[in-house]
Design an enzyme around this catalytic site. Structure first.
Site, PDB file in Angstrom:
ATOM      1  CB  SER A  84      -0.916   0.006   1.236  1.00 32.86           C
ATOM      2  OG  SER A  84      -0.126  -0.052   2.425  1.00 32.86           O
ATOM      3  CD  GLU A  85       4.750  -0.456   1.072  1.00 30.37           C
ATOM      4  OE1 GLU A  85       5.314  -1.239   1.849  1.00 30.37           O
ATOM      5  OE2 GLU A  85       3.970  -0.843   0.148  1.00 30.37           O
TER       6      GLU A  85
END
Length: 260
Positions: free
Chosen positions: A132-133
């Site tokens: 999800s970065e």
């Protein structure tokens, strides 16, 4: 205690113990995981490690409040923390014992990195996985060596860039996970893996981990020398001599047929 450690019958079970924040990683958690692995390395009676999370999640990755605080602490502190986090994944991967990830629930960001650094990953079919970065303005930097090795560059391009969730079966298909079972079967599946691992010699298991790393990173021209030296050294050692002697005593007929 942010990390719980229990040792029984040669297995160290290391559990992230912050279920209220989905076992998010901060400096205390990382330090305690590293200490647990140091303890394992120093104790020859420990044959394997199981890494898991308490509660419903494996790990939600880095604690965002902690990340924001570190980012505001200045460049030196920021870089030092990133190195510490990256070193933890390398510590797991390079441990001289097999490490089994017992993925009891979602793994996100750094949580995926933790399990990807392990040797065998067993996941509940209710788990999901997500890099999800990019949705936070970040990239999966220090976990990328371990994740790309597992899933390859094509899958990494898709998942690193889209930040999409994948379920356990898709994770299994792309190589991020080795085995998927129902939640009620998770512990049994982990025990099956441990049973297989315990049939290997401790020194051989440690050398097998080194071998995989070496042949993956050495230039082709250097692989033959390394592998020949490795097998020559091991087969002359006490563990291999004892293992081969025991096998021949137990299966003399089968060996004779193989020789013919």
């Amino acid at each position: 205690m942010s990390v719980a450690v229990a040792i029984d019958r040669g297995v160290a079970r290391v559990a992230l113990a912050r279920p209220e924040v989905r076992n998010a990683l901060n400096d205390d958690v990382m330090r305690r995981i590293a200490e647990a692995f140091d303890r394992v390395e120093a104790d020859p009676a420990i044959r394997a490690v199981v890494l898991t999370g308490e509660g419903k999640a494996f790990s939600a990755g880095a604690d965002l409040e902690y990340m924001r605080k570190i980012a505001l602490g200045g460049p030196a502190a920021n870089r030092s923390d990133a190195l510490a986090m990256g070193s933890l994944f390398h510590r797991i991967a390079e441990l001289g014992r097999p490490v089994v990830a017992r993925v009891n629930g979602p793994a996100i960001g750094g949580g995926v990195g933790l399990m990807a650094a392990c040797d065998v990953v067993v996941a509940a079919d209710t788990a999901f996985f997500q890099f999800s970065e990019v949705r936070l303005g970040l990239v999966p930097a220090v976990i990328s060596p371990f994740c790309v090795r597992r899933i390859g560059t094509s899958a990494a391009r898709r998942l690193f860039l889209t930040g999409e969730r994948v379920d356990a079966h898709e994770a299994r298909r792309i190589g991020l996970v080795d085995r998927v079972v129902a939640p009620e079967d998770l512990d049994g599946a982990v025990e099956e893996v441990l049973s297989d691992l315990f049939q290997g010699g401790p020194a051989a298991l440690a050398e097998a981990k080194k071998l995989i790393s070496a042949v993956s990173n050495l230039p082709p021209k250097d692989v033959l020398s390394y592998t020949a030296e490795c097998i020559a050294r091991l087969r002359a050692g006490e563990e291999a001599q004892e293992g081969m002697r025991a096998f021949l005593e137990k299966h003399p007929a089968s060996w004779a047929r193989r020789e013919r």
